[in-house]
Design a protein around this motif. Structure first.
Motif, short mmCIF file in Angstrom:
data_model
loop_
_atom_site.label_atom_id
_atom_site.label_comp_id
_atom_site.label_asym_id
_atom_site.label_seq_id
_atom_site.Cartn_x
_atom_site.Cartn_y
_atom_site.Cartn_z
N ASN A 48 2.66 14.34 -13.60
CA ASN A 48 2.06 13.26 -13.63
C ASN A 48 0.80 13.26 -14.12
OD1 ASN A 48 3.80 11.82 -11.63
ND2 ASN A 48 3.17 13.58 -10.29
N THR B 166 -5.36 11.47 -11.51
CA THR B 166 -6.06 10.36 -11.18
C THR B 166 -7.18 10.57 -10.16
OG1 THR B 166 -4.60 10.17 -9.01
CG2 THR B 166 -3.53 9.32 -10.92
N THR C 136 -9.08 8.78 -6.81
CA THR C 136 -8.90 7.53 -5.82
C THR C 136 -10.22 7.06 -5.49
OG1 THR C 136 -7.30 9.13 -4.71
CG2 THR C 136 -8.23 7.30 -3.30
N SER D 57 -7.62 3.49 -3.91
CA SER D 57 -6.48 3.09 -5.14
C SER D 57 -6.75 4.39 -6.15
CB SER D 57 -7.11 1.96 -5.82
OG SER D 57 -6.41 1.47 -6.98
N ALA D 58 -5.59 4.74 -6.36
CA ALA D 58 -5.33 5.82 -7.70
C ALA D 58 -5.53 5.15 -9.13
CB ALA D 58 -4.16 6.48 -7.36
N ARG D 59 -6.59 5.78 -9.68
CA ARG D 59 -6.89 5.16 -11.05
C ARG D 59 -6.58 6.41 -12.07
NH1 ARG D 59 -11.37 1.18 -9.81
NH2 ARG D 59 -10.38 0.24 -8.27
N PRO D 60 -5.83 6.36 -13.25
CA PRO D 60 -5.61 7.33 -14.12
C PRO D 60 -6.79 7.70 -14.84
CG PRO D 60 -4.81 5.50 -14.68
CD PRO D 60 -5.01 5.07 -13.39
N VAL D 61 -6.89 9.18 -14.96
CA VAL D 61 -8.26 9.54 -15.75
C VAL D 61 -7.82 10.24 -17.21
CG1 VAL D 61 -9.88 9.77 -13.88
CG2 VAL D 61 -8.16 11.78 -14.58
N LYS E 98 -4.06 10.28 -20.27
CA LYS E 98 -3.01 9.28 -20.92
C LYS E 98 -1.57 10.05 -20.54
CE LYS E 98 -5.27 6.27 -23.86
NZ LYS E 98 -5.77 5.58 -25.22
#
Length: 78
Positions: free
Chosen positions: A25, A28, A30, A34-38, A40
């Motif tokens: 995965n 991310t 939080t 809300s999980a936010r990607p850091v 790609k």
């Protein structure tokens, strides 16, 4: 500077409550539940292990391994 510090800086600068890194995965943070990607690309277990080993104390009795766990403190400027 340890590579993990980049992720910790994102965590702190966004007032996030968690940094989640798991094999297969993207990492991310939080923010407000809300999980936010850091990043790609999904992480491999080898990448995660490298990040942790880089900051593990050299006198740690058991270096972090791919199978298992460990606990230590890591002081960060952030």
């Amino acid at each position: 500077m340890a590579q993990l510090d980049r992720f910790l800086n994102i965590l702190v600068s966004n007032n996030a409550t968690a940094l989640i890194m798991s094999e297969g995965n993207v990492a991310t943070v939080t923010i407000k539940d809300s999980a936010r990607p850091v990043m790609k690309q999904p992480l491999t277990s080898a990448q995660i292990l490298t990040l942790v080993r880089e900051i593990a104390p050299s006198d740690h009795p058991h270096p972090p391994a791919a199978q298992g766990g460990g606990r230590f403190q890591y002081p960060s400027a952030d």
